[in-house]
Design an enzyme around this catalytic site. Structure first.
Site, mmCIF file in Angstrom:
data_model
loop_
_atom_site.group_PDB
_atom_site.id
_atom_site.type_symbol
_atom_site.label_atom_id
_atom_site.label_comp_id
_atom_site.label_asym_id
_atom_site.label_seq_id
_atom_site.Cartn_x
_atom_site.Cartn_y
_atom_site.Cartn_z
ATOM 1 N N ASN A 150 0.807 -1.234 0.000
ATOM 2 C CA ASN A 150 0.000 0.000 0.000
ATOM 3 C C ASN A 150 0.834 1.275 0.000
ATOM 4 O O ASN A 150 0.475 2.254 -0.649
ATOM 5 C CB ASN A 150 -1.009 -0.025 1.152
ATOM 6 C CG ASN A 150 -0.361 -0.195 2.491
ATOM 7 O OD1 ASN A 150 0.698 -0.809 2.610
ATOM 8 N ND2 ASN A 150 -0.969 0.342 3.521
ATOM 9 N N GLU A 248 3.128 -5.305 12.334
ATOM 10 C CA GLU A 248 2.196 -4.181 12.131
ATOM 11 C C GLU A 248 1.113 -4.693 11.201
ATOM 12 O O GLU A 248 1.364 -4.917 10.013
ATOM 13 C CB GLU A 248 2.925 -3.004 11.478
ATOM 14 C CG GLU A 248 4.046 -2.425 12.307
ATOM 15 C CD GLU A 248 3.572 -1.853 13.618
ATOM 16 O OE1 GLU A 248 2.398 -1.454 13.709
ATOM 17 O OE2 GLU A 248 4.374 -1.825 14.564
ATOM 18 N N CYS A 282 -3.347 1.532 6.412
ATOM 19 C CA CYS A 282 -3.824 0.845 7.614
ATOM 20 C C CYS A 282 -4.401 1.837 8.620
ATOM 21 O O CYS A 282 -5.126 1.451 9.523
ATOM 22 C CB CYS A 282 -2.719 0.001 8.225
ATOM 23 S SG CYS A 282 -1.204 0.913 8.477
ATOM 24 N N GLU A 461 6.989 0.604 16.215
ATOM 25 C CA GLU A 461 8.052 1.140 15.378
ATOM 26 C C GLU A 461 8.223 2.615 15.721
ATOM 27 O O GLU A 461 7.476 3.171 16.502
ATOM 28 C CB GLU A 461 7.674 0.970 13.907
ATOM 29 C CG GLU A 461 7.495 -0.495 13.513
ATOM 30 C CD GLU A 461 7.228 -0.695 12.026
ATOM 31 O OE1 GLU A 461 6.261 -0.103 11.518
ATOM 32 O OE2 GLU A 461 7.978 -1.437 11.383
HETATM 33 O O1 TXE Z 1 -0.963 -8.876 2.480
HETATM 34 P P1 TXE Z 1 0.078 -9.928 2.932
HETATM 35 P P2 TXE Z 1 -1.820 -8.904 1.144
HETATM 36 C C1 TXE Z 1 -4.347 -6.186 4.656
HETATM 37 C C2 TXE Z 1 -5.468 -5.769 3.760
HETATM 38 C C3 TXE Z 1 -5.284 -6.646 2.585
HETATM 39 C C4 TXE Z 1 -4.852 -7.922 3.249
HETATM 40 C C5 TXE Z 1 -4.081 -8.852 2.388
HETATM 41 O O2 TXE Z 1 -6.702 -6.032 4.372
HETATM 42 O O3 TXE Z 1 -6.459 -6.814 1.848
HETATM 43 O O4 TXE Z 1 -4.033 -7.497 4.309
HETATM 44 O O5 TXE Z 1 -3.083 -8.146 1.667
HETATM 45 C C6 TXE Z 1 4.436 -11.165 2.485
HETATM 46 N N1 TXE Z 1 5.552 -15.388 5.193
HETATM 47 N N2 TXE Z 1 -3.171 -5.366 4.524
HETATM 48 O O6 TXE Z 1 -2.268 -10.232 0.732
HETATM 49 O O7 TXE Z 1 -0.130 -11.206 2.227
HETATM 50 C C7 TXE Z 1 3.944 -10.644 1.157
HETATM 51 O O8 TXE Z 1 4.694 -11.170 0.101
HETATM 52 C C8 TXE Z 1 6.224 -14.234 5.075
HETATM 53 C C9 TXE Z 1 -2.954 -4.445 5.564
HETATM 54 O O9 TXE Z 1 -1.043 -8.152 0.162
HETATM 55 O O10 TXE Z 1 0.082 -9.916 4.405
HETATM 56 C C10 TXE Z 1 4.120 -9.149 1.346
HETATM 57 O O11 TXE Z 1 5.478 -8.779 1.147
HETATM 58 N N3 TXE Z 1 5.817 -13.208 4.325
HETATM 59 C C11 TXE Z 1 -1.661 -3.812 5.505
HETATM 60 C C12 TXE Z 1 3.748 -8.950 2.816
HETATM 61 O O12 TXE Z 1 3.906 -10.235 3.413
HETATM 62 C C13 TXE Z 1 4.650 -13.330 3.675
HETATM 63 C C14 TXE Z 1 -0.959 -3.661 4.248
HETATM 64 C C15 TXE Z 1 2.308 -8.471 3.041
HETATM 65 O O13 TXE Z 1 1.437 -9.308 2.351
HETATM 66 C C16 TXE Z 1 3.882 -14.518 3.772
HETATM 67 C C17 TXE Z 1 -1.247 -4.682 3.292
HETATM 68 C C18 TXE Z 1 4.384 -15.569 4.577
HETATM 69 N N4 TXE Z 1 3.729 -16.720 4.748
HETATM 70 C C19 TXE Z 1 -2.356 -5.473 3.449
HETATM 71 N N5 TXE Z 1 2.773 -14.358 3.028
HETATM 72 C C20 TXE Z 1 -1.313 -2.783 6.512
HETATM 73 N N6 TXE Z 1 -1.668 -3.006 7.755
HETATM 74 O O14 TXE Z 1 -0.704 -1.781 6.213
HETATM 75 C C21 TXE Z 1 2.831 -13.127 2.483
HETATM 76 N N7 TXE Z 1 3.975 -12.499 2.862
#
Ligand code: TXE
Length: 480
Positions: A150, A248, A282, A461
């Site tokens: 994001n 986070e 977020c 953080e």
């Molecule tokens: O996030 P992911 P996604 C929320 C938001 C969104 C949902 C899913 O609701 O619709 O999460 O988003 C890495 N081990 N937020 O699917 O999957 C992945 O490659 C280690 C809130 O994009 O959590 C990426 O680099 N790493 C949020 C990072 O984790 C792993 C911002 C985030 O991806 C992994 C984004 C694993 N098993 C989404 N699986 C905020 N709070 O700011 C994935 N990743």
């Protein structure tokens, strides 16, 4: 078509697998570059490079490490237009937003932690005239930094900067959905003269590269920002090895609007806190609770102002909302709008995909959406949508407002609009959130602790919190 490279041991390298993932421009809905589909072999190589670099990097003085970070910050400033354009194309966000917020903040992150490490002090306790305790804060070794899509460079640098400043070497993974500015950062690191292996950037999928980082026995600390479900998975996999972890995660942040607030300021800011970055921050306030005395007026004004927001090609200067990040994400957002209707909500504006013409005819655009008539406990009001969708609900009195605000599993941020000082302090104390803004939103001082409670995460953080997180305290007690 451009192929992004990994940055390992100071070199730009292809992934061990030789395979690539399509990288899509969400404003046009088409593949425009390819990202390395890396795996545990690339992580293994990066860890070896980091291990070789660590003794020299950690032995540098704080001032010497800071000098590298200042250089990187200046290079980001010098390349702001290129980086902002890359961020906008990769993520779909308005170019103007990337220019005003994302890239300047990435530069500030390096600048801030360069300065912070030079000011960072540890404690000493004179127990008696003949006994002295002092606390060493040593870098942990290799830090794993995993960031989301994001705010790509903004959040990537927010983790890397304190980790490096504290003397760690870093293995970092940006989101596979938005890898471009992390790649451009690796080119700037080379230009800044970073010693090879100090920072390694490995691209690829979360369940492959991300999981390889969190599972690696030589990576001692993990800083993660992303979805709550992924955070839970990381907590589970790292627990048996006792890695230090900061998570986070998601939010479902309340905005509480009291009748005595400075109305115009509140209205302008609530528009921003609802829809900036297509609601994909977020910290965005997605549940808006309004004191009944001003509910009707707020509803009318807020919906009118929301209708005026221009959804268009993010490269156009008038763009207030660009594309949401992916096909999968637009489907998720639209499915929540359908759910809201099923749950009895009334769509006051938006509620649908925006079909643009020309260059962006296949892009992922959603009209900013305001929904009313929902119960605070329904799924629409409990689950993170992470799009330009907000609900508005009336409340009667401070007690009810507080109860409604605290009624989710999340606890990241909350915003309160009131001119009543005592109420502001009461709510500041009672709201279940890591960050509370009163009469403002996203007003950040990088020295303050940042993070959430409940399902919004673990750890903080920012400022000294980050430098403490990326160091291991060791107490030395001397009797003389
Ligand atoms: O996030 P992911 P996604 C929320 C938001 C969104 C949902 C899913 O609701 O619709 O999460 O988003 C890495 N081990 N937020 O699917 O999957 C992945 O490659 C280690 C809130 O994009 O959590 C990426 O680099 N790493 C949020 C990072 O984790 C792993 C911002 C985030 O991806 C992994 C984004 C694993 N098993 C989404 N699986 C905020 N709070 O700011 C994935 N990743």
């Amino acid at each position: 078509m451009q192929k992004i490279a990994n940055y390992i041991a100071g070199k730009l390298l292809p992934p061990a697998s030789g395979e690539y993932i399509d990288n899509i421009d969400p404003a046009i809905g088409k593949v425009y570059s390819h990202t390395p589909d890396s795996d545990e072999r690339d992580i293994g190589q990066a860890v070896q490079a980091a291990q070789r670099a660590f003794p020299v990097w950690s032995a540098k003085t704080a001032g010497q490490r800071a000098a590298y970070l200042y250089r990187l910050s200046s290079l980001i400033d010098a390349n702001i237009e290129k980086l902002a354009l890359a961020e906008s194309v990769d993520n779909g966000k308005p170019l103007a937003l990337a220019l005003a917020v994302d890239i300047p903040r990435a530069s500030q992150n390096f600048h801030f932690f360069a300065s912070a490490i030079e000011q960072f002090a540890s404690e000493s306790h004179a127990t008696s005239e003949r006994v002295l305790n002092y606390t060493l804060r040593k870098p942990i070794g290799i830090a794993g930094c995993i960031s989301p899509w994001n705010l790509p460079l903004y959040l990537f640098s927010w983790k890397i900067a304190p980790a490096l400043a504290a003397g760690n070497c870093v293995i970092a993974k940006p989101s596979e959905i938005t890898p471009m500015t992390a790649f451009l950062l690796s080119e700037l690191c080379i230009e800044a003269g970073f010693p090879g292996g100090v920072l390694n950037i490995v691209h690829g999928l979360g369940h492959k590269v991300g999981a390889a980082i969190t599972a690696h026995s030589d990576i001692g600390v993990i800083s993660f920002t992303g979805g709550t479900r992924t955070g839970a998975e990381i907590a589970r996999t790292t627990a048996p090895t006792f890695k230090k972890v900061s998570l986070e995660l998601g939010g479902k942040n309340p905005t509480l609007i009291f009748a005595d607030c400075q109305y115009d300021d509140m209205l302008d800011t609530t528009l921003r806190s609802s829809f900036t970055n297509q609601g994909q921050i977020c910290l965005c306030g997605s549940r808006i609770f309004v004191e009944r005395a001003v509910y009707a007026k707020f509803k009318q004004d807020f919906v009118a102002r929301t209708r005026e927001l221009t959804v268009c090609d993010p490269l156009e200067p008038e763009s207030r909302l660009g594309a949401v990040v992916s096909q999968q994400h637009i489907e998720k957002i639209l499915s929540y709008i359908e759910l809201a209707k099923e749950e009895g909500g009334t769509i006051l504006c938006g509620g649908e995909r925006v079909q643009l013409t020309g260059r962006c005819k296949n892009g992922f655009f959603v009209a900013p959406t305001v929904i009313e008539g929902l119960d605070a406990h329904c799924r629409t009001n409990q689950e993170e949508i992470f799009g330009p969708v907000v609900t508005i609900m009336p409340f009667e009195g401070e007690d009810e407002a507080l109860k409604l605000a605290n009624s989710t599993e999340y606890g990241l941020a909350a915003t309160v609009w009131t001119e009543n000082l005592s109420r502001a302090h009461r709510l500041g104390s009672e709201l279940q959130a890591g960050v509370v803004w009163v009469n403002c939103w996203l007003l950040r001082d990088l020295r303050t602790p940042f993070g959430g409670t409940k399902s919004s995460g673990v750890g903080r953080e920012g400022g000294d919190e980050a430098l403490r997180f990326f160091t291991e305290p060791k107490n030395v007690c001397i009797k003389f």
